[in-house]
Design a protein around this motif. Structure first.
Motif, PDB file in Angstrom:
ATOM      1  N   LYS A  16       0.851  -1.351  -0.034  1.00  0.00           N
ATOM      2  CA  LYS A  16       0.187  -0.075   0.072  1.00  0.00           C
ATOM      3  C   LYS A  16       0.862   1.109   0.034  1.00  0.00           C
ATOM      4  O   LYS A  16       0.587   2.089  -0.537  1.00  0.00           O
ATOM      5  N   THR A  17       1.936   1.194   0.740  1.00  0.00           N
ATOM      6  CA  THR A  17       2.699   2.511   0.970  1.00  0.00           C
ATOM      7  C   THR A  17       3.625   2.645  -0.375  1.00  0.00           C
ATOM      8  O   THR A  17       3.501   3.777  -0.710  1.00  0.00           O
ATOM      9  N   GLU A  31       1.085   4.257  -2.803  1.00  0.00           N
ATOM     10  CA  GLU A  31       0.753   5.590  -2.741  1.00  0.00           C
ATOM     11  C   GLU A  31       2.005   6.408  -3.055  1.00  0.00           C
ATOM     12  O   GLU A  31       1.859   7.545  -3.413  1.00  0.00           O
ATOM     13  N   ARG A  32       3.143   5.797  -2.532  1.00  0.00           N
ATOM     14  CA  ARG A  32       4.357   6.460  -2.928  1.00  0.00           C
ATOM     15  C   ARG A  32       4.534   6.770  -4.464  1.00  0.00           C
ATOM     16  O   ARG A  32       4.721   7.890  -4.908  1.00  0.00           O
ATOM     17  N   SER A  88       2.039   7.224  -6.753  1.00  0.00           N
ATOM     18  CA  SER A  88       1.087   8.207  -7.032  1.00  0.00           C
ATOM     19  C   SER A  88       1.544   9.517  -6.619  1.00  0.00           C
ATOM     20  O   SER A  88       1.291  10.633  -7.268  1.00  0.00           O
ATOM     21  N   LEU A  89       2.129   9.743  -5.335  1.00  0.00           N
ATOM     22  CA  LEU A  89       2.530  10.773  -4.855  1.00  0.00           C
ATOM     23  C   LEU A  89       3.415  11.312  -5.824  1.00  0.00           C
ATOM     24  O   LEU A  89       3.646  12.561  -6.146  1.00  0.00           O
ATOM     25  N   ASN A  94       9.490   4.921   2.217  1.00  0.00           N
ATOM     26  CA  ASN A  94       8.519   5.655   2.485  1.00  0.00           C
ATOM     27  C   ASN A  94       8.211   6.906   2.726  1.00  0.00           C
ATOM     28  O   ASN A  94       7.717   7.292   3.518  1.00  0.00           O
ATOM     29  N   VAL A 138       5.393   9.353   2.972  1.00  0.00           N
ATOM     30  CA  VAL A 138       4.046   8.638   2.453  1.00  0.00           C
ATOM     31  C   VAL A 138       2.999   8.545   3.444  1.00  0.00           C
ATOM     32  O   VAL A 138       3.479   7.809   4.545  1.00  0.00           O
ATOM     33  N   THR A 158      -1.451   8.234   4.495  1.00  0.00           N
ATOM     34  CA  THR A 158      -2.555   7.736   4.107  1.00  0.00           C
ATOM     35  C   THR A 158      -2.797   8.346   2.793  1.00  0.00           C
ATOM     36  O   THR A 158      -2.364   9.570   2.453  1.00  0.00           O
ATOM     37  N   ALA A 159      -3.776   7.824   1.902  1.00  0.00           N
ATOM     38  CA  ALA A 159      -4.308   8.378   0.823  1.00  0.00           C
ATOM     39  C   ALA A 159      -4.674   9.863   1.134  1.00  0.00           C
ATOM     40  O   ALA A 159      -4.388  11.005   0.278  1.00  0.00           O
ATOM     41  N   ASN A 184      -1.942  12.150   1.886  1.00  0.00           N
ATOM     42  CA  ASN A 184      -1.020  12.455   0.648  1.00  0.00           C
ATOM     43  C   ASN A 184      -1.861  13.789  -0.164  1.00  0.00           C
ATOM     44  O   ASN A 184      -1.292  14.560  -0.711  1.00  0.00           O
ATOM     45  N   GLU A 185      -3.188  13.500  -0.270  1.00  0.00           N
ATOM     46  CA  GLU A 185      -3.972  14.364  -0.810  1.00  0.00           C
ATOM     47  C   GLU A 185      -3.947  15.842  -0.341  1.00  0.00           C
ATOM     48  O   GLU A 185      -3.871  16.657  -1.018  1.00  0.00           O
TER      49      GLU A 185
END
Ligand SMILES: Cc1ncc(COP(=O)(O)O)c(C=O)c1O
Length: 361
Positions: free
Chosen positions: A276-277, A280-281, A283-284, A301, A343, A345-346, A349-350
């Motif tokens: 998951k991390t 997210e990484r 997409s970040l 991370n 990184v 949580t979604a 990050n948003e």
């Protein structure tokens, strides 16, 4: 009359402490590369259960944790050093290996604690600049190894730049380093690395190099930063004996020991969290590049980005804090004009991306 402290106190750089721990749950804590996942209930329960017996000191041999790590990594328990966080082992290594006239070689920017080792011991710090991709320049580091070198530190993946160097390159470096020089491969983030393969890959190097130490932690992938537990997998017994010799006997508390043993039992969950991390990484990083920013190729991370020319780092960091997002300023980590962002949580990050986009206009 003021107190008279040892001379070396003046040389020791202050660790760049994170702030915001008193700000409440709404703040996105993206400044210290912690896990955004809380420990599993079973792990928290294991830590809680031992509190009833805290009238006793902790087991000073740390037998259960040492055994669990020995089984996981297939190493003799005598070659596993433990610490109150891996930082504790790092500082003990500095104390055990360094002294005036000795040298310690490390890349820069790298983990902010490394300069402390030289300052505290009076040894000479040889800081080798990272290459143009913000990765360790192992060839340049090798040229700095002299008869005075006692310790080489390689942070892989590197904090703060998030980049890693391939194990083959580390292997070639180790082949050239004299056997009496201790090499610490600081792998605090290795579980998040796609380039390094898996956390067992570097163990092969231990079999060939008794002077090698793999430094690991329960603070990151296992989500136990608040309890403080770190470990080192050592190429020989000597390192473990020396770092134990310079420290107080009971450095690892009972709750940390119990939680760490329990945490090791849930590797499927660890892998799920890593997955998951990493997602997210990715997409970040994509979103940051869409904003036109240079972002290092992250293997950890956290991500490391450069602010556009003319943008004042301090304004961005405080602007983000005003919007409830804490990140780390590059100037505190050795590189003005950059940011290190964990990184999260979604949702976190948003929140960070929206706040940064607003600040950069
Ligand atoms: C590269 C690196 N090594 C070691 C540590 C120390 O971790 P701990 O003392 O929590 O195990 C950190 C913490 O951020 C780190 O980034």
């Amino acid at each position: 009359m003021p107190l008279e402290f040892a001379q070396r106190i003046r040389r020791i750089p202050a660790y760049p402490l994170a702030s915001g721990y008193d700000l409440g749950a709404d703040v996105a804590m993206l400044a210290s590369n912690e896990s955004c996942f809380a420990p599993l209930p079973e792990v928290a329960d294991a830590a809680t259960r031992v509190l009833a017996a805290t009238h006793r000191y902790p087991d000073p041999s740390y037998s259960a944790l040492r055994r669990a790590l020995a089984e996981r990594y297939g190493l003799p328990a005598a070659r596993i050093a433990l610490g109150n966080g891996s930082c504790d082992i790092l500082l003990a290594a500095g104390e055990a290996l360094l002294e005036p006239e000795a040298e310690v070689v490390y890349a820069w920017p790298a983990f902010s604690v490394y300069p402390h080792l030289a300052a505290a011991s009076g040894a000479r710090a040889i800081e080798v600049p990272l290459d143009s991709d913000d990765r360790h320049d192992l060839e340049a580091m090798l040229t700095e190894v002299t008869v005075a070198t006692r310790l080489v530190l390689i942070c892989n993946p590197n904090n703060p730049t998030s980049t890693s160097v391939e194990l083959e390159r580390v292997a070639s470096f180790l082949d050239e380093v004299p056997a009496h020089v201790c090499v610490i491969l600081d792998e605090a983030y290795c579980e998040f690395s796609l380039a390094l393969g898996d956390p067992f890959a570097s163990l092969e190097l231990l079999r060939r190099h008794p002077n090698l130490v793999l430094l690991r932690t329960f603070s990151k992938v296992y989500g136990l930063a608040g309890l403080r537990a770190g470990y080192a997998l050592c190429g020989s017994d000597d390192f473990r004996v020396a770092v134990d010799q310079v420290r107080q006997p009971f450095y690892l508390n009972v709750a940390a020991q119990a939680a760490a043993v329990e945490a090791l039992r849930y590797q499927d969950e660890v892998e799920r969290r890593v997955g998951k991390t990493i997602a997210e990484r990715i997409s970040l990083q994509e979103e940051l590049r869409r904003l036109g920013l240079w972002v290092a190729k992250s293997d950890a991370n956290f991500v490391w980005l450069r602010l556009p020319e003319g943008v004042v780092e301090g304004d961005v960091v405080s602007g983000l804090a005003d919007r409830g997002v804490l990140v780390r300023a590059g100037s505190k980590l050795g590189r003005e004009g950059s940011l290190r962002v964990t990184v999260g949580t979604a949702k976190e990050n948003e929140k960070f991306l929206a706040a940064l986009a607003e600040l950069l206009g």
